[in-house]
Design a protein around this motif. Sequence first.
Motif, mmCIF file in Angstrom:
data_model
loop_
_atom_site.group_PDB
_atom_site.id
_atom_site.type_symbol
_atom_site.label_atom_id
_atom_site.label_comp_id
_atom_site.label_asym_id
_atom_site.label_seq_id
_atom_site.Cartn_x
_atom_site.Cartn_y
_atom_site.Cartn_z
ATOM 1 N N ARG A 61 0.839 -1.192 0.000
ATOM 2 C CA ARG A 61 0.000 0.000 0.000
ATOM 3 C C ARG A 61 0.874 1.243 0.000
ATOM 4 O O ARG A 61 1.875 1.314 0.702
ATOM 5 N N GLY A 62 0.476 2.252 -0.786
ATOM 6 C CA GLY A 62 1.231 3.498 -0.819
ATOM 7 C C GLY A 62 2.474 3.396 -1.695
ATOM 8 O O GLY A 62 2.666 2.435 -2.450
ATOM 9 N N PRO A 63 3.351 4.398 -1.612
ATOM 10 C CA PRO A 63 4.566 4.410 -2.429
ATOM 11 C C PRO A 63 5.473 3.228 -2.104
ATOM 12 O O PRO A 63 5.382 2.620 -1.035
ATOM 13 N N ALA A 64 6.365 2.904 -3.044
ATOM 14 C CA ALA A 64 7.305 1.814 -2.835
ATOM 15 C C ALA A 64 8.173 2.082 -1.609
ATOM 16 O O ALA A 64 8.546 3.228 -1.337
ATOM 17 N N PHE A 65 8.460 1.030 -0.869
ATOM 18 C CA PHE A 65 9.312 1.038 0.332
ATOM 19 C C PHE A 65 8.644 1.705 1.537
ATOM 20 O O PHE A 65 9.272 1.806 2.591
ATOM 21 N N LEU A 66 7.401 2.150 1.405
ATOM 22 C CA LEU A 66 6.748 2.811 2.533
ATOM 23 C C LEU A 66 6.618 1.869 3.727
ATOM 24 O O LEU A 66 6.811 2.273 4.882
ATOM 25 N N ASP A 67 6.323 0.594 3.460
ATOM 26 C CA ASP A 67 6.132 -0.363 4.544
ATOM 27 C C ASP A 67 7.448 -0.767 5.207
ATOM 28 O O ASP A 67 7.447 -1.425 6.245
ATOM 29 N N ARG A 68 8.596 -0.358 4.626
ATOM 30 C CA ARG A 68 9.893 -0.726 5.201
ATOM 31 C C ARG A 68 10.478 0.378 6.094
ATOM 32 O O ARG A 68 11.498 0.171 6.737
ATOM 33 N N ILE A 69 9.847 1.536 6.096
ATOM 34 C CA ILE A 69 10.417 2.661 6.849
ATOM 35 C C ILE A 69 10.480 2.351 8.335
ATOM 36 O O ILE A 69 11.470 2.667 9.012
ATOM 37 N N SER A 70 9.435 1.718 8.868
ATOM 38 C CA SER A 70 9.422 1.420 10.299
ATOM 39 C C SER A 70 10.500 0.411 10.675
ATOM 40 O O SER A 70 10.940 0.361 11.832
ATOM 41 N N GLN A 71 10.956 -0.399 9.719
ATOM 42 C CA GLN A 71 12.013 -1.376 9.978
ATOM 43 C C GLN A 71 13.399 -0.762 9.845
ATOM 44 O O GLN A 71 14.337 -1.177 10.527
ATOM 45 N N ASN A 72 13.527 0.223 8.951
ATOM 46 C CA ASN A 72 14.821 0.879 8.729
ATOM 47 C C ASN A 72 14.557 2.307 8.276
ATOM 48 O O ASN A 72 13.976 2.534 7.214
ATOM 49 N N GLY A 73 14.996 3.282 9.058
ATOM 50 C CA GLY A 73 14.698 4.682 8.774
ATOM 51 C C GLY A 73 15.286 5.221 7.493
ATOM 52 O O GLY A 73 14.813 6.235 6.967
ATOM 53 N N LEU A 74 16.308 4.548 6.935
ATOM 54 C CA LEU A 74 16.907 5.043 5.694
ATOM 55 C C LEU A 74 15.932 4.989 4.519
ATOM 56 O O LEU A 74 16.089 5.727 3.541
ATOM 57 N N PHE A 75 14.933 4.123 4.623
ATOM 58 C CA PHE A 75 13.956 4.022 3.542
ATOM 59 C C PHE A 75 13.063 5.256 3.456
ATOM 60 O O PHE A 75 12.359 5.442 2.460
ATOM 61 N N ALA A 76 13.077 6.103 4.479
ATOM 62 C CA ALA A 76 12.297 7.341 4.406
ATOM 63 C C ALA A 76 12.812 8.229 3.283
ATOM 64 O O ALA A 76 12.034 8.888 2.589
ATOM 65 N N GLY A 77 14.134 8.259 3.100
ATOM 66 C CA GLY A 77 14.702 9.060 2.023
ATOM 67 C C GLY A 77 14.351 8.521 0.651
ATOM 68 O O GLY A 77 14.018 9.281 -0.261
ATOM 69 N N VAL A 78 14.411 7.196 0.483
ATOM 70 C CA VAL A 78 14.075 6.584 -0.811
ATOM 71 C C VAL A 78 12.615 6.819 -1.143
ATOM 72 O O VAL A 78 12.262 7.208 -2.274
ATOM 73 N N THR A 79 11.741 6.588 -0.176
ATOM 74 C CA THR A 79 10.302 6.783 -0.405
ATOM 75 C C THR A 79 9.997 8.238 -0.744
ATOM 76 O O THR A 79 9.196 8.526 -1.642
ATOM 77 N N ALA A 80 10.640 9.170 -0.041
ATOM 78 C CA ALA A 80 10.394 10.589 -0.291
ATOM 79 C C ALA A 80 10.832 10.989 -1.690
ATOM 80 O O ALA A 80 10.150 11.775 -2.362
ATOM 81 N N MET A 81 11.942 10.457 -2.155
ATOM 82 C CA MET A 81 12.378 10.787 -3.514
ATOM 83 C C MET A 81 11.419 10.222 -4.555
ATOM 84 O O MET A 81 11.140 10.870 -5.574
ATOM 85 N N LEU A 82 10.894 9.032 -4.305
ATOM 86 C CA LEU A 82 9.902 8.471 -5.225
ATOM 87 C C LEU A 82 8.643 9.333 -5.286
ATOM 88 O O LEU A 82 8.047 9.505 -6.347
ATOM 89 N N VAL A 83 8.250 9.868 -4.132
ATOM 90 C CA VAL A 83 7.065 10.729 -4.082
ATOM 91 C C VAL A 83 7.339 12.064 -4.767
ATOM 92 O O VAL A 83 6.461 12.633 -5.435
ATOM 93 N N ALA A 84 8.559 12.581 -4.629
ATOM 94 C CA ALA A 84 8.882 13.916 -5.148
ATOM 95 C C ALA A 84 9.117 13.940 -6.648
ATOM 96 O O ALA A 84 8.968 14.990 -7.277
ATOM 97 N N VAL A 85 9.495 12.810 -7.234
ATOM 98 C CA VAL A 85 9.891 12.799 -8.654
ATOM 99 C C VAL A 85 8.773 13.233 -9.608
ATOM 100 O O VAL A 85 9.009 14.069 -10.494
#
Length: 284
Positions: A61-85
């Motif tokens: 659900r939602g953008p790619a890697f969104l469900d992984r952010i709670s497991q590893n905070g570095l995925f917040a940057g990847v998800t944000a770039m996918l949303v911003a593109v």
Amino acid sequence: MPRAPSPGTPGPRVPGLRLLGSELGVLFRRRRTWAMLLALAAIPVLIAVAVRLSSAVPPGRGPAFLDRISQNGLFAGVTAMLVAVPLFLPLTIGVVAGDTVAGEAGLGTLRYLLAAPAGRGRLLVVKFAGAVVFAVAAPFTVALVGAGIGAALFPVGPVTLLSGDSIGAAEALARLLLIAAYLAVSLVGLSAIGLFMSTLTDVPVGAMAATVVFAVVSQVADALPQLEWLHPWLFTHRWLDFADLLRQPIVWDSFAANALLQGGYLAVFGALAYARFTTKDVLS
């Protein structure tokens, strides 16, 4: 005979570098520039806080890697770039690139800049360089703020790549910055388009809007299967093809293909901008 310069005498100034320094100083002293960077920085903050406050994010659900952010905070940057593109990055680049020449004309300062010994060609290169610097700063802002807020709100540890291999947090951060560099290269073509649009008018808002619309139309065309023959030629076609940077070892084919595609747009629209600007009657 001419005198040799004394050791304490400063060397000759390079007009192009001085002009570039002035351009970057003006660009990053504007409140508008910092407002756009802050808006981009707010994207990963909003995503990370929303995930933190939610009970759980269902997988898929939602953008790619969104469900992984709670497991590893570095995925917040990847998800944000996918949303911003798709919209936010093109919007900010359109504002900066569309304002390069038209903004000076609208303020009535363009003819004074051309009165300097820099020349039209050099001025155009400096204006484009300023837009490219912002195109680099924008995705790196999203990536770094995303990594920071992710590390503050969630645990940070080894990251499992798309290839199934696991890498440490430091190398994962390097991969995150590589994705930001990939997006910066992706925005070079749009910067060249914005530069050309900016030479066509003395109204900066028109050039900004035309640049953003150009990006939106390209993405819409890229989503239509009926135009599949056109997709490889669209400058937005490879914007999201950075999955190879999340494999072990890194496969650079997509990065090189994207750079070649953006270089083609830079050559074409850079030449059009130069032809237009060097023959343009500057009245303001």
